[in-house]
Motif scaffolding. Structure first.
Motif: not given
Length: 257
Positions: A95-98
């Motif tokens: 997932s790109k969202v940290p």
């Protein structure tokens, strides 16, 4: 008696029949069959639907051909298959969202001034005073060093037993410099191997800095002042000096700390 079915009047479109369903709202067709029927209807509306005659022609086309091979014959497929097949990638996409991690929660029993028992490390079995919880979630503790030789150090709450004994350390002021960065060691890069005597160079051992020594003295003085007005001062000092241990027949889950 036969029930007469009314036919729709001329020019009036017939009402659409609802999708056939079974009891408790379950559909007659499976998901794949329902999707196939939906796509066929969609193609019919757009005019892209292949006629039955064309489909029959496609079916009649030969898929295999017989060719001569070594005095005999062999059957060859007209549709060439790929030489390489892609490997299945079972790894989940990242997932790109940290992920946002909040501050670690500290147990309710771990309040500043509580006397703790260390369960791991060099000083395991010793009793220490909890000063505060740091931002990283680790606990800042000390012996004091003058009583049981435990310096100011960080401990994880997993390796600690909180006792019911508590000191009033409201007057104790811990320097702001004592935080997580305070305990980081500066590691030097390894030098290239030089030819010569192996035993010439000795390994550098850790030495306590002067600032740490000064901070330890200031914290210890304040803690000892906080212990003085305690009614059971002598017992408390002996309690901090003594090590925790279990004798035969004693079980930690039955003890009240």
């Amino acid at each position: 008696m036969e029930v007469s079915k009314k036919k729709p009047a001329a020019g009036v479109p017939a009402a659409k029949e609802p999708a056939p369903t079974l009891a408790s709202g379950k559909y007659t067709f499976s998901k794949s069959e329902a999707l196939r029927r939906y796509l066929s209807r969609k193609q019919a509306r757009s005019g892209k639907r292949v006629s039955k005659a064309k489909r029959d022609e496609q079916k009649k086309k030969p898929k295999f051909v017989e060719k001569p091979f070594n005095k005999g014959t062999r059957i060859v497929s007209l549709k060439k298959r790929p030489n390489n097949y892609p490997c299945k990638n079972h790894s989940k996409p990242r997932s790109k969202v940290p992920k946002k991690h909040g501050a670690t929660k500290v147990r309710k029993s771990l309040q500043p001034g509580t006397i703790l028992i260390l369960l791991a490390g060099v000083h395991r079995g010793k009793r220490v005073v909890l000063l505060k919880a740091l931002k990283s979630g680790l606990l800042l503790v000390t012996g004091p060093y003058k009583i049981n030789r435990v310096p100011i150090r960080r401990v994880h709450q997993k390796f600690v037993i909180a006792t019911s004994t508590r000191l009033n350390i409201e007057s104790v002021k811990i320097p702001d410099t004592i935080n997580d960065a305070y305990f980081r060691r500066i590691r030097e890069k390894r030098a290239k191997k030089a030819e010569g005597d192996i035993f010439a160079k000795k390994k550098k051992t850790y030495k306590v800095s002067a600032t740490r020594k000064a901070d330890q003295i200031t914290v210890d003085k304040q803690l000892l002042r906080a212990i003085r007005p305690h009614p059971d001062r002598k017992i408390l000092l002996n309690y901090l000096k003594s090590r925790f241990g279990l004798s035969t027949g004693q079980y930690p889950h039955t003890l009240k700390f």
